[in-house]
Scaffold this motif. Structure first.
Motif, short mmCIF file in Angstrom:
data_model
loop_
_atom_site.label_atom_id
_atom_site.label_comp_id
_atom_site.label_asym_id
_atom_site.label_seq_id
_atom_site.Cartn_x
_atom_site.Cartn_y
_atom_site.Cartn_z
N GLY A 207 10.02 27.34 8.64
CA GLY A 207 10.40 26.23 7.78
C GLY A 207 9.30 25.94 6.81
N ARG A 208 9.57 25.10 5.82
CA ARG A 208 8.58 24.74 4.83
C ARG A 208 8.29 23.27 4.95
NH1 ARG A 208 12.15 27.52 1.07
NH2 ARG A 208 12.77 25.47 0.38
N PRO A 209 7.04 22.85 5.10
CA PRO A 209 6.72 21.44 5.17
C PRO A 209 6.83 20.79 3.81
CG PRO A 209 4.71 22.73 5.22
CD PRO A 209 5.85 23.70 5.25
N ALA A 210 7.33 19.55 3.80
CA ALA A 210 7.34 18.76 2.57
C ALA A 210 6.61 17.46 2.87
CB ALA A 210 8.77 18.46 2.12
N PRO A 211 5.92 16.89 1.91
CA PRO A 211 5.08 15.74 2.19
C PRO A 211 5.88 14.49 2.48
CG PRO A 211 5.13 16.19 -0.16
CD PRO A 211 5.86 17.32 0.50
N VAL A 212 5.36 13.68 3.39
CA VAL A 212 5.90 12.34 3.60
C VAL A 212 5.46 11.48 2.44
CG1 VAL A 212 5.76 10.29 5.06
CG2 VAL A 212 5.88 12.57 6.09
N ARG A 213 6.37 10.69 1.90
CA ARG A 213 6.01 9.80 0.81
C ARG A 213 4.94 8.82 1.25
NH1 ARG A 213 10.94 6.86 -1.84
NH2 ARG A 213 11.59 9.02 -1.89
N LYS A 214 3.89 8.72 0.49
CA LYS A 214 2.77 7.86 0.86
C LYS A 214 3.05 6.40 0.50
CE LYS A 214 0.30 11.34 2.18
NZ LYS A 214 0.02 11.54 3.59
N SER A 215 2.46 5.52 1.26
CA SER A 215 2.58 4.10 0.98
C SER A 215 1.94 3.74 -0.35
CB SER A 215 1.91 3.30 2.10
OG SER A 215 1.84 1.94 1.74
N ARG A 216 2.65 2.98 -1.15
CA ARG A 216 2.11 2.55 -2.44
C ARG A 216 1.42 1.20 -2.34
NH1 ARG A 216 7.14 2.28 -6.01
NH2 ARG A 216 8.09 1.75 -4.03
N HIS A 217 1.52 0.55 -1.21
CA HIS A 217 0.96 -0.79 -1.06
C HIS A 217 0.25 -0.87 0.28
CE1 HIS A 217 3.39 -2.07 -4.51
NE2 HIS A 217 4.38 -1.42 -3.94
N SER A 218 -0.82 -1.58 0.31
CA SER A 218 -1.50 -1.78 1.59
C SER A 218 -0.75 -2.81 2.41
CB SER A 218 -2.93 -2.27 1.32
OG SER A 218 -2.91 -3.49 0.62
N ARG A 219 -1.00 -2.78 3.71
CA ARG A 219 -0.34 -3.76 4.56
C ARG A 219 -0.86 -5.14 4.22
NH1 ARG A 219 0.26 -2.43 10.81
NH2 ARG A 219 -0.05 -0.41 9.84
N GLY A 220 0.04 -6.11 4.32
CA GLY A 220 -0.17 -7.44 3.76
C GLY A 220 -1.37 -8.22 4.21
N GLY A 221 -1.32 -9.51 4.02
CA GLY A 221 -2.35 -10.43 4.46
C GLY A 221 -1.69 -11.58 5.17
N PRO A 222 -2.21 -12.79 5.00
CA PRO A 222 -1.60 -13.96 5.64
C PRO A 222 -0.14 -14.12 5.20
CG PRO A 222 -3.78 -14.47 4.77
CD PRO A 222 -3.44 -13.12 4.26
N GLY A 223 0.73 -14.38 6.15
CA GLY A 223 2.14 -14.58 5.84
C GLY A 223 2.93 -13.31 5.65
N MET A 224 2.28 -12.15 5.83
CA MET A 224 2.96 -10.87 5.61
C MET A 224 3.38 -10.25 6.94
SD MET A 224 2.97 -10.19 2.28
CE MET A 224 2.77 -8.48 1.84
N THR A 225 4.60 -9.68 6.96
CA THR A 225 5.11 -9.00 8.14
C THR A 225 5.67 -7.66 7.71
OG1 THR A 225 5.75 -11.14 9.10
CG2 THR A 225 6.69 -9.15 10.10
N ARG A 226 5.35 -6.60 8.44
CA ARG A 226 5.89 -5.28 8.12
C ARG A 226 7.11 -5.01 8.99
NH1 ARG A 226 2.11 -0.41 6.52
NH2 ARG A 226 1.96 -1.88 4.80
#
Length: 538
Positions: A207-226
């Motif tokens: 098979g051929r590996p394809a890249p996982v799309r990278k996160s464009r944003h860092s995980r949040g701060g106060p009040g942020m939930t992933r």
């Protein structure tokens, strides 16, 4: 001489780079974890693929052989739709000799899977020990699996797979090539919509590996939930991993990952009332990849929502159990009205068009379409109806391009559905229309004449109804090869976009008339039920 024959057989099983491209074209999606090609057309193209008994992400996978050639797959689907599986189950119950032969086929399937696991370096997979596929050893649940086994093993191993091969001789026989025109052979093979194309880290798997799309944003701060939201519809399954900011009172989403796969879960459900084994396998494979992405990006809560096809299928318990095993959460098979409310929430979260308007949000899916009327204060009325691009394609639009008679029959279904929706949703009160989901965004790309699929160009595009209608009619009238060549056309949407255009143009024409000519434009939104699912996670 015997050694050279064995070597030739081994070389024939080993998938080449060309085989992988052909398989991806046959399936309309990138293949993954293919270890062998156990059956080929007389021309050399694959008929059946053998999958690793343990996928590259660690998931046990009991279904070893699956049909890939569209002509055979379609022929077997005709048998399933005609009730042949019920006949075979009756034969198994009344014929002891057949039942014994079928149990032997089950044992042969297990032995073949063990041998493939050994040859590919994977070894034993204890989680699926004794579990074969297709309903063996006592029932028939998927003819595609049995036919795949018969083609891979040769005649005399699987009696019901052999019987099915005899029954499809009107449409396919082993001594002829049916490849010409059976799949799109132009342009590049499907590859862009998988987080992985093929295996990673397991020996002996091609098979051929394809890249996982990278996160464009860092995980949040106060009040942020992933969170992770999954929308599983009739045609596609989509993932959104996002950070929710609730610190301002109005929740806001920031994308981390968005992924979409066309798995055609609802394939044949309108005719048979059940999921096919192939559709379930495609969906489980995509879900396994999504589970790996969710773990990688650290989403704390998952909500998996299943819509139209999952409401209609009698065997949805198989689907529910499979998703729970992969994700650790059960899929929620939601009602049409809840689907409509989530679509409205997702679309309204980002479009300023709500200000001062009573907006009709239309979510055009594969099996159903949701009509939701609302304002900035929330939903006023909603109704889900059973029209969608997959359902209408399978029911009416069978020719390429469809005949005037087929189009007229499909339009009659759409008009009836719009009238049904109008009994609960006052369509005449709409002052603006927003369309969501892949059919509508693809039609918008066609109307805009884009050179590639560009979410930024499509989202928020407000076009005159006449322009949308012309684009919809153009797609409906094209032959498949011309649709496939469009630079913004997803491979999995090629076969159903004509029906999507028919539904969308008819809805806009009707709303224009019902509103007394007040609604003259339509706005496309890239944000829809998937965003609504994410926002609903507490």
């Amino acid at each position: 001489m015997e050694n050279s024959t064995a070597a030739a057989r081994e070389n024939s099983r080993q998938p080449s780079a060309r085989d992988l491209d052909v398989l991806s074209r046959q399936l309309g999606r990138p293949v993954r974890d293919v270890v062998e090609i156990p059956a080929r057309c007389v021309c050399g193209n694959p008929l059946v693929a053998a999958t690793a008994p343990r996928l590259s992400n660690g998931t046990p996978f009991p279904t070893t052989f699956y049909l890939t050639h569209p002509v055979i797959t379609s022929a077997v689907s005709r048998l399933e739709a005609a009730g042949v599986m019920n006949e075979m189950n009756g034969e198994l119950a009344s014929d002891d000799q057949l039942a014994a032969a079928y149990r032997s086929a089950h044992e042969a399937y297990l032995a073949a899977r063990d041998a493939i696991g050994e040859r590919s370096g994977i070894g034993a997979v204890p989680e699926i020990d004794g579990v074969s596929a297709g309903g063996m050893p006592t029932r028939v649940k998927c003819l595609h699996v049995l036919v795949g086994h018969s083609l891979a093993a040769g005649p005399g191993v699987n009696p019901l797979g052999d019987e099915a091969l005899v029954r499809i001789q009107e449409w396919w026989t082993a001594d002829r090539c049916y490849c010409d025109g059976a799949w799109d052979s132009t342009g590049e093979a499907p590859s862009k919509d998988l987080s992985r194309h093929g295996p990673q880290g397991l020996p002996g798997i091609v098979g051929r590996p394809a890249p996982v799309r990278k996160s464009r944003h860092s995980r949040g701060g106060p009040g942020m939930t992933r969170v992770a939201a999954i929308d599983c519809g009739t045609n596609s399954i989509r993932l959104l991993i996002a950070d929710i900011d609730r610190s301002t009172g109005t929740p806001r989403l920031t994308d981390v990952v968005r992924e979409m796969r066309v798995v055609r879960l609802g394939e044949g459900v309108d005719a048979t009332g059940e999921f096919t084994q192939g559709a379930l396998e495609r969906t489980f494979a995509a879900t396994a990849d999504y589970a790996a992405l969710i773990r990688r990006h650290g989403a704390g809560t998952i909500r998996f929502v299943a819509t139209s096809a999952s409401r209609d299928a009698r065997n949805r318990d198989v689907f529910v159990d499979g998703i729970r095993d992969l994700l650790g959460v059960a899929p929620e098979v939601i009602s049409g009205n809840e689907e409509a409310a989530l679509s409205f929430a997702g679309a309204s979260s980002v479009l300023p068009i709500l200000d001062g308007h009573e907006v009709l949000v239309v979510d055009l899916g594969g099996g159903s379409t949701e009509f939701v009327l609302g304002t900035a204060a929330g939903v006023t009325a909603a109704r889900s109806v059973d029209i969608g691009c997959v359902r209408l394609t399978e029911r009416h639009l069978r020719d390429d391009p469809p005949t005037p008679e087929q189009i007229a029959a499909a339009e009659a279904d759409v008009d009836e559905a719009i009238a049904l929706a109008g009994r609960e949703v006052p369509l005449e009160r709409a002052t603006a229309v927003v369309g969501v989901a892949g059919s509508i965004t693809t039609i918008t790309a066609h109307a805009l004449g884009l050179t590639e699929y560009s979410p930024d160009a499509i989202h928020g595009a407000e076009l005159p109804i006449d322009k949308v209608r012309d684009a919809s009619s153009d797609l409906l009238g094209m032959v498949r090869a011309d649709r496939a060549a469009l630079p913004y056309m997803h491979p999995g949407r090629v076969d159903v976009i004509g029906a999507g255009g028919l539904v969308w143009r008819r809805i806009l024409e009707q709303v224009n008339g019902l509103s007394g000519g007040r609604v003259t434009t339509a706005t496309a939104s890239e944000h829809d039920i998937l965003d609504g699912i994410a926002l609903s996670i507490g």
